[in-house]
Design a protein around this motif. Structure first.
Motif, PDB file in Angstrom:
ATOM      1  N   PRO A 193     -32.370 -21.075 -73.964  1.00 54.24           N
ATOM      2  CA  PRO A 193     -32.533 -21.564 -75.341  1.00 54.24           C
ATOM      3  C   PRO A 193     -33.325 -20.621 -76.232  1.00 54.24           C
ATOM      4  CG  PRO A 193     -34.007 -22.726 -73.852  1.00 54.24           C
ATOM      5  CD  PRO A 193     -33.127 -21.870 -72.987  1.00 54.24           C
ATOM      6  N   GLY A 194     -33.949 -19.608 -75.646  1.00 56.65           N
ATOM      7  CA  GLY A 194     -34.741 -18.676 -76.431  1.00 56.65           C
ATOM      8  C   GLY A 194     -33.894 -17.671 -77.176  1.00 56.65           C
ATOM      9  N   PRO A 195     -34.538 -16.691 -77.823  1.00 60.51           N
ATOM     10  CA  PRO A 195     -33.811 -15.704 -78.627  1.00 60.51           C
ATOM     11  C   PRO A 195     -32.839 -14.861 -77.781  1.00 60.51           C
ATOM     12  CG  PRO A 195     -36.160 -15.675 -79.134  1.00 60.51           C
ATOM     13  CD  PRO A 195     -36.002 -16.513 -77.912  1.00 60.51           C
ATOM     14  N   ILE A 196     -31.663 -14.652 -78.323  1.00 65.65           N
ATOM     15  CA  ILE A 196     -30.660 -13.743 -77.754  1.00 65.65           C
ATOM     16  C   ILE A 196     -30.162 -12.875 -78.904  1.00 65.65           C
ATOM     17  CG2 ILE A 196     -28.395 -13.517 -76.657  1.00 65.65           C
ATOM     18  CD1 ILE A 196     -28.859 -16.241 -75.345  1.00 65.65           C
ATOM     19  N   ASP A 197     -30.213 -11.586 -78.727  1.00 64.97           N
ATOM     20  CA  ASP A 197     -29.783 -10.689 -79.802  1.00 64.97           C
ATOM     21  C   ASP A 197     -28.278 -10.465 -79.812  1.00 64.97           C
ATOM     22  OD1 ASP A 197     -32.365  -9.608 -81.139  1.00 64.97           O
ATOM     23  OD2 ASP A 197     -32.798  -9.556 -79.004  1.00 64.97           O
ATOM     24  N   ALA A 198     -27.665 -10.350 -78.635  1.00 68.24           N
ATOM     25  CA  ALA A 198     -26.219 -10.107 -78.595  1.00 68.24           C
ATOM     26  C   ALA A 198     -25.661 -10.492 -77.238  1.00 68.24           C
ATOM     27  CB  ALA A 198     -25.904  -8.652 -78.897  1.00 68.24           C
ATOM     28  N   ILE A 199     -24.408 -10.931 -77.258  1.00 74.93           N
ATOM     29  CA  ILE A 199     -23.654 -11.231 -76.040  1.00 74.93           C
ATOM     30  C   ILE A 199     -22.467 -10.285 -75.990  1.00 74.93           C
ATOM     31  CG2 ILE A 199     -22.361 -12.989 -74.767  1.00 74.93           C
ATOM     32  CD1 ILE A 199     -23.986 -15.102 -76.300  1.00 74.93           C
ATOM     33  N   PHE A 200     -22.308  -9.596 -74.870  1.00 73.18           N
ATOM     34  CA  PHE A 200     -21.250  -8.604 -74.704  1.00 73.18           C
ATOM     35  C   PHE A 200     -20.144  -9.194 -73.835  1.00 73.18           C
ATOM     36  CE2 PHE A 200     -24.925  -6.364 -76.027  1.00 73.18           C
ATOM     37  CZ  PHE A 200     -24.499  -5.206 -76.665  1.00 73.18           C
ATOM     38  N   VAL A 201     -18.911  -9.170 -74.377  1.00 67.89           N
ATOM     39  CA  VAL A 201     -17.787  -9.872 -73.740  1.00 67.89           C
ATOM     40  C   VAL A 201     -16.595  -8.941 -73.593  1.00 67.89           C
ATOM     41  CG1 VAL A 201     -16.370 -11.951 -73.810  1.00 67.89           C
ATOM     42  CG2 VAL A 201     -18.579 -11.931 -74.996  1.00 67.89           C
ATOM     43  N   ALA A 202     -16.072  -8.836 -72.384  1.00 72.25           N
ATOM     44  CA  ALA A 202     -14.873  -8.030 -72.148  1.00 72.25           C
ATOM     45  C   ALA A 202     -13.666  -8.661 -72.839  1.00 72.25           C
ATOM     46  CB  ALA A 202     -14.609  -7.909 -70.649  1.00 72.25           C
ATOM     47  N   ILE A 203     -12.775  -7.804 -73.335  1.00 72.12           N
ATOM     48  CA  ILE A 203     -11.569  -8.284 -74.021  1.00 72.12           C
ATOM     49  C   ILE A 203     -10.330  -7.722 -73.340  1.00 72.12           C
ATOM     50  CG2 ILE A 203     -10.260  -8.369 -76.163  1.00 72.12           C
ATOM     51  CD1 ILE A 203     -12.801  -7.935 -77.699  1.00 72.12           C
ATOM     52  N   GLY A 204      -9.433  -8.616 -72.946  1.00 79.25           N
ATOM     53  CA  GLY A 204      -8.092  -8.241 -72.521  1.00 79.25           C
ATOM     54  C   GLY A 204      -7.134  -8.771 -73.573  1.00 79.25           C
ATOM     55  N   GLY A 205      -6.661 -10.002 -73.347  1.00 79.30           N
ATOM     56  CA  GLY A 205      -5.830 -10.654 -74.370  1.00 79.30           C
ATOM     57  C   GLY A 205      -6.646 -11.360 -75.424  1.00 79.30           C
ATOM     58  N   GLY A 206      -7.925 -11.630 -75.133  1.00 77.99           N
ATOM     59  CA  GLY A 206      -8.813 -12.200 -76.140  1.00 77.99           C
ATOM     60  C   GLY A 206      -9.211 -13.645 -75.925  1.00 77.99           C
TER      61      GLY A 206
END
Length: 529
Positions: A193-206
């Motif tokens: 629940p605390g601060p998160i600056d960015a989430i990195f997500v792999a993309i194939g079809g989306g």
């Protein structure tokens, strides 16, 4: 305002400006409602959010891994597949479902069908490795092998859907599938629940990034969603940049879980609207990321599962981030054991722990010793040489390094000592083939052209190549090394008269194998020609 993409200084990261356009964002929080009501927990488990302590300490930031590799099929795919199937009517389930897949989606559909006690037909290309076929059949899926590619399998699946009255379960371009994948984001925010600056997500079809972005932007819009693709499979990034879906002619096959030529209509719409940024990574960086995760968790990810980690490392290096909190979704761990050899080799380059050079030294006693003296305390990881000239020798040398900048320093050191040199660290021909070959030139190799091909790993592929050649053409060089993947990488030297140029072009086009003309590659000029 039309959707655009603004290039940064680096060519590997592109920022979308489409997220500022309310007209593109799904209306009425429909995806938020779908995700909250998704029925994934009848089959999926809530996966861990694991701190990557070693990596975080090295990067000077807090790094967390959302461990979707912990699912029963070692991938997030069962979430979307089950949610889609759980929303089918009893009549539809009674007739059964069908999908086209050679990977994680196939196992997700098969396991979901087993849970729901319905028939599941999985259409897979004939090139699919037996280990994947066995995995689907072990879950109760009916495997149908058809065609040489996913496109062939997909087309046949659509025919069977109509002929047998089955319900098609798309791997990514379906709102229920997207909502199922979005439950990952719901868990993530509950776990942190605390601060998160960015989430990195792999993309194939989306499908994955669409679900994650839809939930995050509805609940915590200040968190950046950053999509990750490999440099040779970046259909989504190109589509966002063009403002329309772009189909790739070919895709890279190392990260097979994200090797998609054309993204979905719905996933493109959502991604274009909600994703803040994109990062492209190369094979070496992915291999290094697999090693990073192993060192922190003792788990081995598949290439697609490590894309987010590779992107965080690249993003931190480019942006100079310190004290931030980043999350990578480790979306899969269906790795063939035989591929680990390739991963281990390339991880050293990806982590900038090895640099490769072509160095020209005088053909006289003591030259190699002089070269080694220039290296100081650095270790020589590889040295390939074969006499070919009375005056000078071309040496292929690998050198242990600690950071990328050392390559340029070494080039200057060699030049100052009178040794002409070329940095080959990023040269695919050097890394995939030449470092494993015995070098040397041949006076017999007249009219030689050098090509690097990607062949399907199945019986008959080489014979098709040989049978298509003109009988008067000669193979003057051939190198192949199994890397445990669905496709093999092959280096071929062909002796073809200049008068046959048109015939050669026709031959290459008829094969329908991805290839690169390497005749002018400096590695070829140094060591093989």
């Amino acid at each position: 305002m039309a959707a655009t993409a603004r290039a940064r200084k680096t060519t590997t990261k592109i920022k979308s400006t489409a997220s500022a356009q309310p007209s593109l964002i799904p209306s009425g929080d429909s995806y938020l409602q779908r995700i909250l009501n998704a029925r994934v927990y009848e089959i999926a488990r809530e996966t861990s959010l694991t701190p990557a302590k070693n990596l975080g300490k090295r990067l000077g930031n807090k790094i967390f891994l959302k461990r979707e590799d912990e699912q029963a099929v070692f991938s997030f795919k069962l979430r979307g597949a089950y949610n889609k199937m759980a929303h089918l009517s009893a009549e539809q389930l009674g007739k059964g479902v069908i999908c086209a897949s050679a990977g994680n989606h196939a196992q997700g559909v098969a396991l979901s069908a087993k849970k729901l006690s319905c028939r599941a037909v999985i259409v897979m290309p004939v090139t699919t490795p037996k280990v994947k076929i066995d995995a689907v059949q072990a879950l109760g899926g009916e495997v149908v092998l058809f065609g040489d590619s996913y496109t062939d399998a997909y087309g046949h699946a659509l025919e069977l859907e109509q002929a047998q009255g089955l319900s098609f379960v798309h791997p990514f371009d379906d709102p229920d599938v997207i909502a199922g994948q979005g439950t990952i984001a719901m868990e993530l925010l509950r776990q942190h629940p605390g601060p998160i600056d960015a989430i990195f997500v792999a993309i194939g079809g989306g499908g994955l990034i669409s679900g994650v972005a839809a939930y995050i932007k509805a609940v915590r819009p200040e968190i950046k969603i950053i999509g990750v693709q490999t440099k040779d499979s970046d259909a989504m990034l190109r589509s966002v940049r063009a403002g329309k879906r772009v189909q790739l002619a070919d895709v890279g096959l190392f990260s097979d879980g994200t090797a998609v030529k054309l993204v979905g209509e719905e996933t493109f719409r959502v991604t274009r609207a909600l994703v803040d940024d994109f990062v492209r990574v190369d094979t070496d960086a992915v291999c290094a990321a697999i090693k990073d995760v192993f060192e922190d968790t003792r788990s081995i990810l598949e290439p697609a599962g490590a894309l987010g980690v590779a992107a965080i490392k690249q993003y931190v290096a480019e942006q100079g981030c310190k004290g931030k909190t980043f999350v990578a979704i480790t979306c899969g761990a269906n790795m063939n054991f035989d591929r680990l050899r390739f991963v281990a080799e390339r991880a050293e380059v990806g982590e900038h722990r090895e640099a490769l050079f072509a160095v020209t030294i005088p053909e006289q006693q003591g030259s190699f010793k002089r070269l080694c003296e220039l290296l100081g305390p650095r270790s020589v990881t590889e040295f390939n040489y074969r006499i070919s000239d009375a005056a000078q020798a071309h040496v292929f040398v690998g050198i242990a390094t600690q950071k990328r900048e050392e390559s340029q320093k070494l080039l200057k050191t060699f030049s100052k000592a009178g040794f002409a040199s070329t940095d080959l660290t990023d040269n695919e021909l050097a890394k995939q083939h030449v470092r494993h070959m015995v070098g040397g030139r041949s006076e017999l190799a007249q009219n030689e052209r050098l090509y690097r091909f990607i062949f399907p790993e199945r019986p008959g592929a080489l014979m098709r190549f040989l049978s298509s050649m003109r009988p008067e053409w000669n193979i003057s060089l051939f190198h192949y090394r199994n890397q445990g993947a669905d496709y093999g990488r092959i280096l071929v030297g062909l002796q073809v008269p200049k008068s046959d140029n048109a015939a050669l072009k026709s031959f290459l086009a008829s094969l329908n194998y991805p290839y690169e003309d390497e005749t002018n590659n400096p590695v070829y000029q140094f060591f093989l020609r």
